[in-house]
Design a protein around this motif. Structure first.
Motif, PDB file in Angstrom:
ATOM      1  N   ARG A  89       0.803  -1.222   0.000  1.00 38.84           N
ATOM      2  CA  ARG A  89       0.000   0.000   0.000  1.00 38.84           C
ATOM      3  C   ARG A  89       0.839   1.277   0.000  1.00 38.84           C
ATOM      4  NH1 ARG A  89      -5.033   1.681   3.743  1.00 38.84           N
ATOM      5  NH2 ARG A  89      -5.129   3.783   2.964  1.00 38.84           N
ATOM      6  N   ASP A  90       1.813   1.369   0.868  1.00 36.46           N
ATOM      7  CA  ASP A  90       2.590   2.610   0.977  1.00 36.46           C
ATOM      8  C   ASP A  90       3.324   2.947  -0.318  1.00 36.46           C
ATOM      9  OD1 ASP A  90       1.755   2.974   3.575  1.00 36.46           O
ATOM     10  OD2 ASP A  90       3.488   1.951   4.434  1.00 36.46           O
ATOM     11  N   LEU A  91       3.835   1.920  -0.971  1.00 30.59           N
ATOM     12  CA  LEU A  91       4.542   2.154  -2.230  1.00 30.59           C
ATOM     13  C   LEU A  91       3.593   2.634  -3.325  1.00 30.59           C
ATOM     14  CD1 LEU A  91       7.019   1.810  -4.147  1.00 30.59           C
ATOM     15  CD2 LEU A  91       6.169  -0.498  -4.550  1.00 30.59           C
ATOM     16  N   TRP A  92       2.470   1.962  -3.497  1.00 34.79           N
ATOM     17  CA  TRP A  92       1.590   2.280  -4.619  1.00 34.79           C
ATOM     18  C   TRP A  92       0.762   3.524  -4.385  1.00 34.79           C
ATOM     19  CZ3 TRP A  92       3.122   0.758  -8.928  1.00 34.79           C
ATOM     20  CH2 TRP A  92       3.789  -0.449  -9.054  1.00 34.79           C
ATOM     21  N   LEU A  93       0.539   3.918  -3.130  1.00 33.19           N
ATOM     22  CA  LEU A  93      -0.185   5.170  -2.899  1.00 33.19           C
ATOM     23  C   LEU A  93       0.645   6.376  -3.316  1.00 33.19           C
ATOM     24  CD1 LEU A  93      -2.125   4.649   0.428  1.00 33.19           C
ATOM     25  CD2 LEU A  93      -3.016   4.755  -1.885  1.00 33.19           C
ATOM     26  N   LYS A  94       1.959   6.211  -3.396  1.00 30.14           N
ATOM     27  CA  LYS A  94       2.821   7.297  -3.864  1.00 30.14           C
ATOM     28  C   LYS A  94       2.756   7.441  -5.375  1.00 30.14           C
ATOM     29  CE  LYS A  94       5.948   6.658  -0.036  1.00 30.14           C
ATOM     30  NZ  LYS A  94       7.191   6.065   0.402  1.00 30.14           N
ATOM     31  N   VAL A  95       2.411   6.355  -6.053  1.00 33.64           N
ATOM     32  CA  VAL A  95       2.453   6.345  -7.513  1.00 33.64           C
ATOM     33  C   VAL A  95       1.063   6.418  -8.133  1.00 33.64           C
ATOM     34  CG1 VAL A  95       3.189   5.005  -9.517  1.00 33.64           C
ATOM     35  CG2 VAL A  95       4.598   5.038  -7.470  1.00 33.64           C
ATOM     36  N   LEU A  96       0.126   5.631  -7.601  1.00 33.62           N
ATOM     37  CA  LEU A  96      -1.196   5.521  -8.207  1.00 33.62           C
ATOM     38  C   LEU A  96      -2.153   6.592  -7.683  1.00 33.62           C
ATOM     39  CD1 LEU A  96      -1.792   1.685  -8.001  1.00 33.62           C
ATOM     40  CD2 LEU A  96      -1.073   2.996  -9.982  1.00 33.62           C
ATOM     41  N   ASN A  97      -3.185   6.801  -8.432  1.00 32.68           N
ATOM     42  CA  ASN A  97      -4.278   7.651  -7.997  1.00 32.68           C
ATOM     43  C   ASN A  97      -4.950   6.976  -6.792  1.00 32.68           C
ATOM     44  OD1 ASN A  97      -6.567   9.192  -7.699  1.00 32.68           O
ATOM     45  ND2 ASN A  97      -7.168   9.080  -9.853  1.00 32.68           N
ATOM     46  N   HIS A  98      -5.150   7.708  -5.711  1.00 33.19           N
ATOM     47  CA  HIS A  98      -5.712   7.141  -4.486  1.00 33.19           C
ATOM     48  C   HIS A  98      -7.110   6.579  -4.704  1.00 33.19           C
ATOM     49  CE1 HIS A  98      -2.483   8.435  -1.869  1.00 33.19           C
ATOM     50  NE2 HIS A  98      -2.478   9.590  -2.505  1.00 33.19           N
ATOM     51  N   GLN A  99      -7.854   7.157  -5.610  1.00 30.13           N
ATOM     52  CA  GLN A  99      -9.216   6.687  -5.851  1.00 30.13           C
ATOM     53  C   GLN A  99      -9.219   5.249  -6.384  1.00 30.13           C
ATOM     54  OE1 GLN A  99     -12.005   8.371  -5.015  1.00 30.13           O
ATOM     55  NE2 GLN A  99     -13.070   6.472  -5.493  1.00 30.13           N
ATOM     56  N   TYR A 100      -8.275   4.940  -7.239  1.00 28.92           N
ATOM     57  CA  TYR A 100      -8.177   3.566  -7.748  1.00 28.92           C
ATOM     58  C   TYR A 100      -7.933   2.584  -6.609  1.00 28.92           C
ATOM     59  CZ  TYR A 100      -7.811   4.992 -12.647  1.00 28.92           C
ATOM     60  OH  TYR A 100      -8.055   5.484 -13.887  1.00 28.92           O
ATOM     61  N   TYR A 101      -7.000   2.932  -5.763  1.00 26.98           N
ATOM     62  CA  TYR A 101      -6.658   2.039  -4.664  1.00 26.98           C
ATOM     63  C   TYR A 101      -7.846   1.854  -3.723  1.00 26.98           C
ATOM     64  CZ  TYR A 101      -3.562  -0.378  -1.498  1.00 26.98           C
ATOM     65  OH  TYR A 101      -2.975  -1.336  -0.737  1.00 26.98           O
ATOM     66  N   ASP A 102      -8.549   2.930  -3.439  1.00 25.28           N
ATOM     67  CA  ASP A 102      -9.738   2.841  -2.581  1.00 25.28           C
ATOM     68  C   ASP A 102     -10.834   2.002  -3.229  1.00 25.28           C
ATOM     69  OD1 ASP A 102      -8.469   4.419  -0.709  1.00 25.28           O
ATOM     70  OD2 ASP A 102      -9.451   6.272  -1.349  1.00 25.28           O
ATOM     71  N   ASP A 103     -10.999   2.141  -4.547  1.00 28.72           N
ATOM     72  CA  ASP A 103     -12.005   1.343  -5.252  1.00 28.72           C
ATOM     73  C   ASP A 103     -11.670  -0.147  -5.200  1.00 28.72           C
ATOM     74  OD1 ASP A 103     -13.417   3.613  -5.868  1.00 28.72           O
ATOM     75  OD2 ASP A 103     -12.672   3.749  -7.941  1.00 28.72           O
ATOM     76  N   ILE A 104     -10.402  -0.473  -5.325  1.00 33.31           N
ATOM     77  CA  ILE A 104      -9.987  -1.879  -5.244  1.00 33.31           C
ATOM     78  C   ILE A 104     -10.298  -2.425  -3.856  1.00 33.31           C
ATOM     79  CG2 ILE A 104      -7.985  -3.432  -5.212  1.00 33.31           C
ATOM     80  CD1 ILE A 104      -6.767  -1.660  -7.393  1.00 33.31           C
ATOM     81  N   GLN A 105      -9.954  -1.669  -2.831  1.00 26.00           N
ATOM     82  CA  GLN A 105     -10.222  -2.118  -1.460  1.00 26.00           C
ATOM     83  C   GLN A 105     -11.727  -2.285  -1.220  1.00 26.00           C
ATOM     84  OE1 GLN A 105      -8.320  -3.228   0.765  1.00 26.00           O
ATOM     85  NE2 GLN A 105      -6.285  -2.496   0.247  1.00 26.00           N
ATOM     86  N   LEU A 106     -12.522  -1.351  -1.715  1.00 21.50           N
ATOM     87  CA  LEU A 106     -13.975  -1.432  -1.559  1.00 21.50           C
ATOM     88  C   LEU A 106     -14.531  -2.682  -2.225  1.00 21.50           C
ATOM     89  CD1 LEU A 106     -16.738  -0.186  -0.768  1.00 21.50           C
ATOM     90  CD2 LEU A 106     -16.705   0.916  -3.019  1.00 21.50           C
ATOM     91  N   GLU A 107     -14.141  -2.934  -3.455  1.00 21.60           N
ATOM     92  CA  GLU A 107     -14.646  -4.103  -4.174  1.00 21.60           C
ATOM     93  C   GLU A 107     -14.197  -5.399  -3.518  1.00 21.60           C
ATOM     94  OE1 GLU A 107     -16.924  -4.352  -6.468  1.00 21.60           O
ATOM     95  OE2 GLU A 107     -17.113  -2.184  -6.538  1.00 21.60           O
ATOM     96  N   LEU A 108     -12.967  -5.449  -3.029  1.00 21.80           N
ATOM     97  CA  LEU A 108     -12.510  -6.659  -2.350  1.00 21.80           C
ATOM     98  C   LEU A 108     -13.294  -6.905  -1.064  1.00 21.80           C
ATOM     99  CD1 LEU A 108      -8.640  -6.610  -2.889  1.00 21.80           C
ATOM    100  CD2 LEU A 108     -10.343  -8.041  -4.019  1.00 21.80           C
ATOM    101  N   ASN A 109     -13.642  -5.829  -0.362  1.00 28.23           N
ATOM    102  CA  ASN A 109     -14.465  -5.990   0.843  1.00 28.23           C
ATOM    103  C   ASN A 109     -15.874  -6.470   0.498  1.00 28.23           C
ATOM    104  OD1 ASN A 109     -12.445  -5.264   2.624  1.00 28.23           O
ATOM    105  ND2 ASN A 109     -12.994  -3.098   2.585  1.00 28.23           N
ATOM    106  N   LEU A 110     -16.429  -5.971  -0.605  1.00 27.64           N
ATOM    107  CA  LEU A 110     -17.745  -6.437  -1.037  1.00 27.64           C
ATOM    108  C   LEU A 110     -17.702  -7.906  -1.463  1.00 27.64           C
ATOM    109  CD1 LEU A 110     -18.982  -3.322  -3.044  1.00 27.64           C
ATOM    110  CD2 LEU A 110     -19.785  -4.113  -0.811  1.00 27.64           C
ATOM    111  N   VAL A 111     -16.624  -8.293  -2.111  1.00 26.87           N
ATOM    112  CA  VAL A 111     -16.466  -9.698  -2.500  1.00 26.87           C
ATOM    113  C   VAL A 111     -16.332 -10.569  -1.257  1.00 26.87           C
ATOM    114  CG1 VAL A 111     -14.935 -11.346  -3.655  1.00 26.87           C
ATOM    115  CG2 VAL A 111     -15.479  -9.182  -4.762  1.00 26.87           C
ATOM    116  N   LYS A 112     -15.586 -10.082  -0.283  1.00 23.17           N
ATOM    117  CA  LYS A 112     -15.424 -10.831   0.970  1.00 23.17           C
ATOM    118  C   LYS A 112     -16.794 -11.057   1.628  1.00 23.17           C
ATOM    119  CE  LYS A 112     -12.688 -11.837   4.648  1.00 23.17           C
ATOM    120  NZ  LYS A 112     -12.214 -13.175   4.674  1.00 23.17           N
ATOM    121  N   ASN A 113     -17.606 -10.031   1.644  1.00 20.57           N
ATOM    122  CA  ASN A 113     -18.948 -10.145   2.212  1.00 20.57           C
ATOM    123  C   ASN A 113     -19.799 -11.130   1.408  1.00 20.57           C
ATOM    124  OD1 ASN A 113     -21.134  -9.656   3.866  1.00 20.57           O
ATOM    125  ND2 ASN A 113     -21.788  -7.865   2.684  1.00 20.57           N
TER     126      ASN A 113
END
Length: 126
Positions: free
Chosen positions: A66-90
Motif C-alpha cells: 500500500r505505501d509504495l503504490w499510494l505514492k504512484v497511483l491515484n488514491h481513488q483507484y486504490y480505494d475502489d480496489i479495497q472497496l470491491e474486495l471488501n464487497l467480494v469478501k462479504n
C-alpha cells in the motif's frame, strides 16, 4: 553548453524513470489480475473456504504494498480496489456466487483501468 547538457541529462533521466514506473504499474496490475482470475474460478466452483483464504491472501498482499503504490497511483483507484474486495469478501461470507463474481470482475476492471490510464502518463515523467 554545460547547462544544455545538464538539462538534457535530466530530461533523459525523467523519461527513463517514467518508463520504469510504467513497467512497474503494468506488472502490478497483471499480477493482481492473475490472482483475481484464480479466485474467480474457485468462487465459480463454489469452494467458499478456499476462495475466502485466497481473497484474504490477496488483500494482505495488497495491504503490504500500500505505501509504495499510494505514492504512484491515484488514491481513488486504490480505494475502489479495497472497496470491491471488501464487497467480494462479504459475498463470499454470504455464499452469494453472483455478487462475488461480479465484484471480482469489477476489481479486474479497475486494475485494467489503472494499466490503461497510467500507461505513459506524463505525470510520471515530469
Amino acid at each position: 553548453m554545460r547547462s544544455t547538457i545538464i538539462s538534457l541529462t535530466w530530461v533523459l533521466l525523467f523519461i527513463f524513470f517514467g518508463i520504469y514506473i510504467d513497467n512497474k504499474v503494468e506488472s502490478f496490475g497483471t499480477e493482481y489480475i492473475d490472482d483475481i482470475e484464480a479466485t474467480y474460478y474457485v468462487v465459480h466452483d463454489g469452494d467458499w473456504t478456499k476462495s475466502d483464504k485466497m481473497l484474504d491472501d490477496l488483500s494482505k498482499k495488497l495491504e503490504t504494498q500500500r505505501d509504495l503504490w499510494l505514492k504512484v497511483l491515484n488514491h481513488q483507484y486504490y480505494d475502489d480496489i479495497q472497496l470491491e474486495l471488501n464487497l467480494v469478501k462479504n459475498a463470499i461470507y454470504c455464499e452469494n456466487k453472483i455478487r462475488a463474481l461480479e465484484g471480482l470482475e469489477k476489481t479486474k476492471s479497475i486494475l485494467l483501468n489503472i494499466i490503461d490510464d497510467e500507461k505513459c502518463n506524463l505525470n510520471y515523467i515530469f
